[in-house]
Design a protein around this motif. Structure first.
Motif, short mmCIF file in Angstrom:
data_model
loop_
_atom_site.label_atom_id
_atom_site.label_comp_id
_atom_site.label_asym_id
_atom_site.label_seq_id
_atom_site.Cartn_x
_atom_site.Cartn_y
_atom_site.Cartn_z
N LEU A 129 98.01 -24.69 -31.95
CA LEU A 129 99.10 -24.86 -31.25
C LEU A 129 99.91 -23.68 -30.90
CD1 LEU A 129 100.42 -28.47 -32.72
CD2 LEU A 129 99.02 -27.89 -30.41
N VAL A 130 99.41 -22.68 -31.62
CA VAL A 130 100.31 -21.28 -31.72
C VAL A 130 99.27 -20.21 -31.62
CG1 VAL A 130 102.47 -21.72 -32.35
CG2 VAL A 130 100.86 -21.57 -34.06
N PRO A 131 98.12 -20.16 -30.79
CA PRO A 131 97.09 -18.99 -30.69
C PRO A 131 97.80 -17.54 -30.33
CG PRO A 131 97.33 -19.96 -28.49
CD PRO A 131 98.30 -21.15 -29.43
N HIS A 132 97.22 -16.66 -30.39
CA HIS A 132 97.60 -14.95 -30.19
C HIS A 132 98.71 -15.16 -29.17
CE1 HIS A 132 95.08 -13.51 -33.00
NE2 HIS A 132 93.84 -14.16 -32.69
N GLY A 133 99.75 -14.52 -29.32
CA GLY A 133 100.87 -14.16 -28.13
C GLY A 133 102.06 -14.64 -28.98
N THR A 134 102.98 -14.74 -27.98
CA THR A 134 104.51 -15.30 -28.35
C THR A 134 104.75 -16.72 -27.83
OG1 THR A 134 105.36 -12.95 -28.01
CG2 THR A 134 107.12 -14.93 -28.22
N HIS A 135 105.26 -17.49 -28.95
CA HIS A 135 105.51 -19.04 -28.63
C HIS A 135 106.70 -19.47 -29.03
CE1 HIS A 135 101.10 -19.50 -27.97
NE2 HIS A 135 101.02 -18.50 -29.03
N ASP A 161 111.21 -18.14 -32.33
CA ASP A 161 109.99 -17.36 -31.44
C ASP A 161 109.13 -16.92 -32.68
OD1 ASP A 161 112.04 -16.05 -28.94
OD2 ASP A 161 110.94 -17.89 -28.87
N ILE A 162 107.82 -17.47 -32.30
CA ILE A 162 106.64 -16.73 -33.36
C ILE A 162 105.81 -15.71 -32.12
CG2 ILE A 162 104.66 -17.23 -34.70
CD1 ILE A 162 105.74 -20.18 -34.84
N THR A 163 105.30 -14.67 -32.85
CA THR A 163 104.64 -13.85 -32.08
C THR A 163 103.43 -13.57 -33.13
OG1 THR A 163 106.34 -12.61 -30.93
CG2 THR A 163 104.27 -11.31 -31.08
N VAL A 164 102.26 -13.91 -32.51
CA VAL A 164 101.14 -13.72 -33.35
C VAL A 164 100.10 -12.70 -32.76
CG1 VAL A 164 99.00 -15.22 -34.23
CG2 VAL A 164 101.28 -16.53 -33.84
N SER A 165 99.64 -11.79 -33.57
CA SER A 165 98.84 -10.80 -33.31
C SER A 165 97.91 -10.35 -34.37
CB SER A 165 99.66 -9.64 -33.04
OG SER A 165 100.18 -9.10 -33.99
N ASP A 166 96.64 -9.73 -33.94
CA ASP A 166 95.74 -9.29 -34.85
C ASP A 166 96.41 -8.18 -35.65
OD1 ASP A 166 93.92 -11.32 -34.40
OD2 ASP A 166 92.79 -9.94 -33.06
N ALA A 167 96.16 -8.17 -37.13
CA ALA A 167 96.67 -7.06 -37.85
C ALA A 167 95.62 -5.81 -37.45
CB ALA A 167 96.31 -7.37 -39.40
N ALA A 168 94.60 -6.02 -37.23
CA ALA A 168 93.77 -4.81 -36.93
C ALA A 168 94.04 -4.07 -35.64
CB ALA A 168 92.31 -5.28 -36.56
N THR A 178 90.51 -9.61 -43.18
CA THR A 178 90.39 -10.62 -42.30
C THR A 178 91.51 -10.25 -41.28
OG1 THR A 178 91.42 -12.04 -43.49
CG2 THR A 178 89.09 -12.21 -43.73
N ASP A 179 91.39 -11.02 -39.96
CA ASP A 179 92.56 -10.78 -39.06
C ASP A 179 93.52 -11.75 -39.38
OD1 ASP A 179 90.94 -8.88 -37.74
OD2 ASP A 179 90.14 -10.08 -36.28
N GLU A 180 94.61 -11.30 -40.17
CA GLU A 180 95.49 -12.10 -40.65
C GLU A 180 96.74 -11.73 -39.45
OE1 GLU A 180 96.30 -14.16 -43.31
OE2 GLU A 180 94.15 -13.87 -43.58
N PRO A 181 97.25 -13.02 -39.22
CA PRO A 181 98.10 -12.90 -38.05
C PRO A 181 99.94 -12.28 -38.83
CG PRO A 181 98.30 -15.12 -38.87
CD PRO A 181 96.96 -14.21 -39.38
N SER A 182 100.25 -11.42 -37.71
CA SER A 182 101.57 -10.91 -38.07
C SER A 182 102.64 -12.00 -37.51
CB SER A 182 101.70 -9.44 -37.71
OG SER A 182 101.55 -9.41 -36.33
N VAL A 183 103.66 -11.82 -38.07
CA VAL A 183 104.54 -12.87 -37.19
C VAL A 183 106.02 -12.39 -37.20
CG1 VAL A 183 104.99 -14.33 -39.36
CG2 VAL A 183 105.43 -15.26 -37.19
N THR A 184 106.71 -12.49 -36.25
CA THR A 184 108.38 -12.32 -36.19
C THR A 184 108.81 -13.53 -35.90
OG1 THR A 184 107.59 -10.18 -35.39
CG2 THR A 184 109.84 -10.93 -34.94
#
Length: 192
Positions: A129-135, A161-168, A178-184
């Motif tokens: 429900l929260v893929p890459h991007g801001t939700h 607000d959640i911002t999901v992005s690749d750590a890489a 592994t590609d762990e999400p970073s979140v704000t």
């Protein structure tokens, strides 16, 4: 036929048995003594609706329900959504369909879409429900009759607000992890 004390008592009891139910019926339909409508302790249902089409139940700002939202990544995947309430309690499952001050349930929305109805302070939000991007994660408070608690014609709700992005992609160096999400996560109260 003269009025005996026994006949007077019988007539008085008969008069009381007729008048009492009439007085109780007037109070039950919201009339105070003197014929005026008494103010409702549970606000006023408006013609206005929220984004899901449910009517708003307007209450005064004093002691109005409030909700704050906190979202954090869960170690096993997904997102932990935690709610903090003020002047509000979740009703037990199966609660009657009537409005009670400061009681009800929560609808959790992601990017404006309803995800679930909650009667608890916590929920695990799936990654899908929260893929890459801001939700935008919103918790909106409802009375048990399905109306939305509202103040100043606005639904009572909190959001994060959640911002999901690749750590890489956050660094120029290749990552072996592994590609762990970073979140704000930003917590804000929309109500006031």
């Amino acid at each position: 036929m003269p009025m005996t004390p026994r006949i007077r008592r019988t007539l008085a009891a008969l008069a009381v048995s007729v008048v009492l139910p009439l007085g109780a019926a007037a109070c039950a339909v919201g009339q105070a003594h003197g014929g005026a409508d008494s103010p409702s302790p549970i606000g006023k249902v408006l013609d206005d609706t929220d984004s899901t089409g449910r009517h708003l139940r307007e209450v005064d700002t004093k002691n109005a329900p409030e909700v704050e939202v906190e979202v954090a990544p869960h170690s096993g995947g997904g997102w932990d959504v935690r709610l903090a309430f003020r002047h509000f309690r979740c009703s037990a499952p199966g609660a009657g369909r009537r409005a009670v001050p400061g009681r009800g349930f929560v609808h959790l929305l992601v990017d404006g879409r309803e995800v679930t109805a909650l009667r608890t302070r916590a929920y695990r939000l799936p990654d899908r429900l929260v893929p890459h991007g801001t939700h935008h994660v919103t918790a909106r408070l409802y009375a048990d009759d399905g109306t939305v608690w509202a103040v100043r014609r606005q639904p009572v709700q909190g959001a994060a607000d959640i911002t999901v992005s690749d750590a890489a992609t956050a660094t120029d160096e290749p990552s072996t992890a592994t590609d762990e999400p970073s979140v704000t996560t930003t917590t804000l109260v929309v109500m006031k």
